[in-house]
Design a protein around this motif. Structure first.
Motif, mmCIF file in Angstrom:
data_model
loop_
_atom_site.group_PDB
_atom_site.id
_atom_site.type_symbol
_atom_site.label_atom_id
_atom_site.label_comp_id
_atom_site.label_asym_id
_atom_site.label_seq_id
_atom_site.Cartn_x
_atom_site.Cartn_y
_atom_site.Cartn_z
ATOM 1 N N ASN A 127 0.808 -1.228 0.000
ATOM 2 C CA ASN A 127 0.000 0.000 0.000
ATOM 3 C C ASN A 127 0.839 1.275 0.000
ATOM 4 O O ASN A 127 0.733 2.104 0.890
ATOM 5 N N GLU A 128 1.658 1.439 -1.035
ATOM 6 C CA GLU A 128 2.432 2.672 -1.142
ATOM 7 C C GLU A 128 1.551 3.813 -1.600
ATOM 8 O O GLU A 128 1.684 4.946 -1.146
ATOM 9 N N GLU A 129 0.667 3.540 -2.568
ATOM 10 C CA GLU A 129 -0.053 4.653 -3.209
ATOM 11 C C GLU A 129 -1.159 5.244 -2.339
ATOM 12 O O GLU A 129 -1.551 6.384 -2.534
ATOM 13 N N GLY A 130 -1.702 4.446 -1.430
ATOM 14 C CA GLY A 130 -2.791 4.986 -0.612
ATOM 15 C C GLY A 130 -4.050 5.243 -1.413
ATOM 16 O O GLY A 130 -4.880 6.057 -1.017
ATOM 17 N N SER A 131 -4.214 4.555 -2.540
ATOM 18 C CA SER A 131 -5.404 4.847 -3.339
ATOM 19 C C SER A 131 -6.584 3.947 -2.969
ATOM 20 O O SER A 131 -7.683 4.173 -3.417
ATOM 21 N N ARG A 132 -6.372 2.950 -2.128
ATOM 22 C CA ARG A 132 -7.499 2.195 -1.580
ATOM 23 C C ARG A 132 -7.588 2.406 -0.057
ATOM 24 O O ARG A 132 -8.662 2.608 0.479
ATOM 25 N N PHE A 133 -6.427 2.327 0.587
ATOM 26 C CA PHE A 133 -6.344 2.540 2.042
ATOM 27 C C PHE A 133 -5.457 3.759 2.281
ATOM 28 O O PHE A 133 -4.322 3.797 1.799
ATOM 29 N N ARG A 134 -5.964 4.746 3.025
ATOM 30 C CA ARG A 134 -5.153 5.908 3.313
ATOM 31 C C ARG A 134 -4.634 5.854 4.741
ATOM 32 O O ARG A 134 -5.334 5.333 5.615
ATOM 33 N N PRO A 135 -3.421 6.387 4.999
ATOM 34 C CA PRO A 135 -2.520 7.049 4.048
ATOM 35 C C PRO A 135 -1.688 6.053 3.266
ATOM 36 O O PRO A 135 -1.747 4.851 3.512
ATOM 37 N N GLY A 136 -0.913 6.562 2.326
ATOM 38 C CA GLY A 136 0.016 5.733 1.569
ATOM 39 C C GLY A 136 1.277 5.434 2.367
ATOM 40 O O GLY A 136 1.415 5.831 3.523
ATOM 41 N N CYS A 137 2.190 4.700 1.737
ATOM 42 C CA CYS A 137 3.452 4.280 2.380
ATOM 43 C C CYS A 137 3.174 3.600 3.725
ATOM 44 O O CYS A 137 3.903 3.791 4.694
ATOM 45 N N MET A 138 2.090 2.810 3.763
ATOM 46 C CA MET A 138 1.636 2.266 5.038
ATOM 47 C C MET A 138 2.439 1.024 5.435
ATOM 48 O O MET A 138 2.859 0.889 6.591
ATOM 49 N N GLY A 139 2.651 0.105 4.491
ATOM 50 C CA GLY A 139 3.391 -1.108 4.821
ATOM 51 C C GLY A 139 4.786 -0.778 5.322
ATOM 52 O O GLY A 139 5.246 -1.329 6.337
ATOM 53 N N SER A 140 5.456 0.127 4.643
ATOM 54 C CA SER A 140 6.811 0.499 5.055
ATOM 55 C C SER A 140 6.787 1.224 6.399
ATOM 56 O O SER A 140 7.684 1.051 7.225
ATOM 57 N N ALA A 141 5.741 2.030 6.632
ATOM 58 C CA ALA A 141 5.639 2.752 7.911
ATOM 59 C C ALA A 141 5.511 1.758 9.063
ATOM 60 O O ALA A 141 6.107 1.955 10.134
ATOM 61 N N VAL A 142 4.753 0.683 8.850
ATOM 62 C CA VAL A 142 4.589 -0.308 9.919
ATOM 63 C C VAL A 142 5.900 -1.069 10.125
ATOM 64 O O VAL A 142 6.355 -1.267 11.258
ATOM 65 N N GLN A 143 6.546 -1.479 9.038
ATOM 66 C CA GLN A 143 7.829 -2.179 9.167
ATOM 67 C C GLN A 143 8.834 -1.312 9.920
ATOM 68 O O GLN A 143 9.617 -1.799 10.734
ATOM 69 N N ALA A 144 8.801 -0.004 9.664
ATOM 70 C CA ALA A 144 9.779 0.902 10.270
ATOM 71 C C ALA A 144 9.365 1.398 11.647
ATOM 72 O O ALA A 144 10.085 2.180 12.264
ATOM 73 N N GLY A 145 8.187 0.980 12.126
ATOM 74 C CA GLY A 145 7.753 1.418 13.452
ATOM 75 C C GLY A 145 7.184 2.820 13.484
ATOM 76 O O GLY A 145 7.040 3.419 14.549
ATOM 77 N N GLU A 146 6.807 3.348 12.314
ATOM 78 C CA GLU A 146 6.233 4.701 12.263
ATOM 79 C C GLU A 146 4.715 4.663 12.398
ATOM 80 O O GLU A 146 4.069 5.691 12.530
ATOM 81 N N MET A 147 4.127 3.464 12.298
ATOM 82 C CA MET A 147 2.685 3.299 12.445
ATOM 83 C C MET A 147 2.485 1.937 13.099
ATOM 84 O O MET A 147 3.266 1.017 12.847
ATOM 85 N N THR A 148 1.452 1.799 13.934
ATOM 86 C CA THR A 148 1.258 0.490 14.565
ATOM 87 C C THR A 148 0.595 -0.466 13.578
ATOM 88 O O THR A 148 -0.177 -0.056 12.705
ATOM 89 N N LEU A 149 0.873 -1.754 13.780
ATOM 90 C CA LEU A 149 0.264 -2.776 12.933
ATOM 91 C C LEU A 149 -1.250 -2.762 13.103
ATOM 92 O O LEU A 149 -2.005 -2.855 12.121
ATOM 93 N N ALA A 150 -1.711 -2.622 14.360
ATOM 94 C CA ALA A 150 -3.152 -2.654 14.616
ATOM 95 C C ALA A 150 -3.858 -1.541 13.850
ATOM 96 O O ALA A 150 -4.934 -1.748 13.271
ATOM 97 N N GLU A 151 -3.231 -0.375 13.823
ATOM 98 C CA GLU A 151 -3.836 0.761 13.118
ATOM 99 C C GLU A 151 -3.935 0.468 11.621
ATOM 100 O O GLU A 151 -4.952 0.728 10.977
ATOM 101 N N ALA A 152 -2.856 -0.104 11.069
ATOM 102 C CA ALA A 152 -2.873 -0.428 9.638
ATOM 103 C C ALA A 152 -3.942 -1.469 9.332
ATOM 104 O O ALA A 152 -4.761 -1.288 8.425
ATOM 105 N N LEU A 153 -3.960 -2.554 10.105
ATOM 106 C CA LEU A 153 -4.882 -3.654 9.803
ATOM 107 C C LEU A 153 -6.340 -3.215 9.887
ATOM 108 O O LEU A 153 -7.197 -3.734 9.171
ATOM 109 N N ALA A 154 -6.622 -2.243 10.749
ATOM 110 C CA ALA A 154 -8.013 -1.810 10.942
ATOM 111 C C ALA A 154 -8.441 -0.741 9.931
ATOM 112 O O ALA A 154 -9.612 -0.361 9.893
ATOM 113 N N THR A 155 -7.512 -0.256 9.129
ATOM 114 C CA THR A 155 -7.848 0.812 8.178
ATOM 115 C C THR A 155 -8.890 0.315 7.176
ATOM 116 O O THR A 155 -8.727 -0.743 6.571
ATOM 117 N N VAL A 156 -9.943 1.096 7.028
ATOM 118 C CA VAL A 156 -11.024 0.709 6.121
ATOM 119 C C VAL A 156 -10.802 1.390 4.767
ATOM 120 O O VAL A 156 -10.591 2.595 4.692
#
Ligand SMILES: [Zn+2]
Length: 412
Positions: A127-156
């Motif tokens: 999910n780099e583009e963020g065109s289905r789930f916002r924001p973009g760069c989400m997978g990398s943010a979670v891997q890097a600890g910039e976003m929690t996994l729970a927050e990403a998984l729950a994104t609608v």
């Protein structure tokens, strides 16, 4: 270690094969994060990887790592890649190019039987583009600890599905992928990408060594007047928020004028209320998006907007609030030097450049040595079906990535 030449024809064929997945009649691609086409693109890459004897691993955020083992399996890997998702009406090279550069580097090493000390890995960020789930760069943010996994998984997403549900579809399509953890140590992270701007093409350079991702400051500006009857209220008694908002926009554009043409100044959102034909507008809400590679300049300009916006309105109240702030991100000097050295040794014209858009690599400079390179794209066009690159430029970018990945991985 000086790397052998990459296989330019194979690299181009692989681009064209991926471009057929989710192809649109306009000549671009539509692959939204975890949709059927994006999952199929992952699957094709996985098939290529398994055919070469590479291993697959998927982290809990849906980032895929393709790995070529080194002689020291305990050593942190040299990782490079980008993404396979696209904008709804996207092009064939955005993201794909970075993935295939890394994969080509690994295949080249495999072709020549090169043995490295560190493992080499090609990453596909989710999910780099963020065109289905916002924001973009989400997978990398979670891997890097910039976003929690729970927050990403729950994104609608826009279609009502969650990121977690989308990820289940990807996981089901990649049964060979072992689980990979979050917060993995990387020896270095590289990302190749098309420029998505006109500078390299204009200058005739093949390689842009990216020194930073520009900063980004967003301000919510509201102009509040008073609603009135458009037939009844004389102009002399009105507080028309729309008329004042125009003055505020014009005045701020003047204040932020930049002779160097580096600043990006955009009112991308402008909402008039109540937006009814016979009502004097009582309120305008707008978003000013400022981008600049220099942090002090972003601070200065944003603060200027705070200080001056009210004075630009004639009658209405103006409020300004910062809504988001991303400081410019500088890439690691040693990686920039390695990219530049390779380009020079290969005889590729190069320049230093900054990134106007955000990319997955932006999360990593504080965690490991990190760098990016750009190649030109035709007419600077991107996020559009007409997006195109010269096959020779693609090969040049892949060569530099191969050179630097192998140098960083060391001889085994
Ligand atoms: Zn991209």
């Amino acid at each position: 270690m000086s790397a052998p030449l990459v296989d330019a024809a194979r690299l181009w064929d692989r681009h064209m094969s991926l471009a057929r997945i989710g192809a649109t009649p306009e000549g671009g691609v539509r692959r939204l994060a975890f949709d059927a086409a994006e999952v199929a693109a992952h699957r094709l890459l996985a098939d290529w990887a398994l055919a070469r004897g590479f291993a697959l691993a998927l982290d809990p955020a849906g980032n895929l790592f393709v790995r070529r083992e080194g002689t020291d399996p305990a050593a942190a890997p040299v990782v490079s890649g980008s993404h396979l998702d696209s904008q709804p009406s996207g092009g064939r090279f955005d993201g794909v190019f970075g993935v295939l550069c890394a994969f080509e580097a690994m295949e080249t090493a495999e072709d020549r039987g090169l043995v490295t000390r560190r493992p080499l890995e090609c990453v596909v960020w989710a999910n780099e583009e963020g065109s289905r789930f916002r924001p973009g760069c989400m997978g990398s943010a979670v891997q890097a600890g910039e976003m929690t996994l729970a927050e990403a998984l729950a994104t609608v997403g826009d279609d009502g599905a969650t990121y977690g549900e989308g990820l289940d579809a990807l996981r089901a399509a990649l049964p060979e992928a072992a689980p990979a953890p979050l917060d993995r140590p990387f020896a270095a992270l590289l990302e190749a990408h098309i420029e998505q701007g006109p500078l390299l093409e204009a200058g005739g350079e093949l390689i842009g060594v990216v020194d930073r991702v520009q900063g980004h400051r967003r301000l919510d500006i509201s102009v509040v007047g008073r609603e009135d009857h458009s037939g009844g209220a004389p102009l002399s008694l009105r507080k028309d928020a729309f008329v004042d908002a125009i003055e505020v926009c014009r005045g701020l554009a003047e204040l932020c004028r930049d002779e160097t043409d580096v600043l990006r100044f955009t009112f991308g959102r402008f909402v008039v209320s109540p937006n009814a034909v016979s009502v004097v507008p009582g309120r305008v809400d707008m978003v000013l998006d400022l981008r600049h590679p220099d942090q002090e300049e972003l601070v200065r300009l944003g603060d200027l907007v705070h200080a001056k916006a009210q004075g630009l309105a004639r009658l209405c109240e103006v409020t300004v609030a910062d809504s988001s702030w991303h400081a410019p991100v500088a890439f690691t000097p040693a990686i920039r030097e390695a990219l530049s050295r390779s380009a020079a040794a290969r005889g590729f014209a190069q320049r230093e450049i900054y990134s106007g858009g955000g990319h997955d690599a932006r999360w990593f400079p504080g965690r490991c040595p990190t760098g990016m390179l750009f190649i030109p794209c035709e007419n600077g066009v991107s996020h559009h079906p007409a997006e195109n690159v010269d096959p020779a430029h693609a090969a040049a970018g892949a060569q530099v990535i191969a050179d630097v990945m192998l140098e960083l991985a060391g001889e085994g």
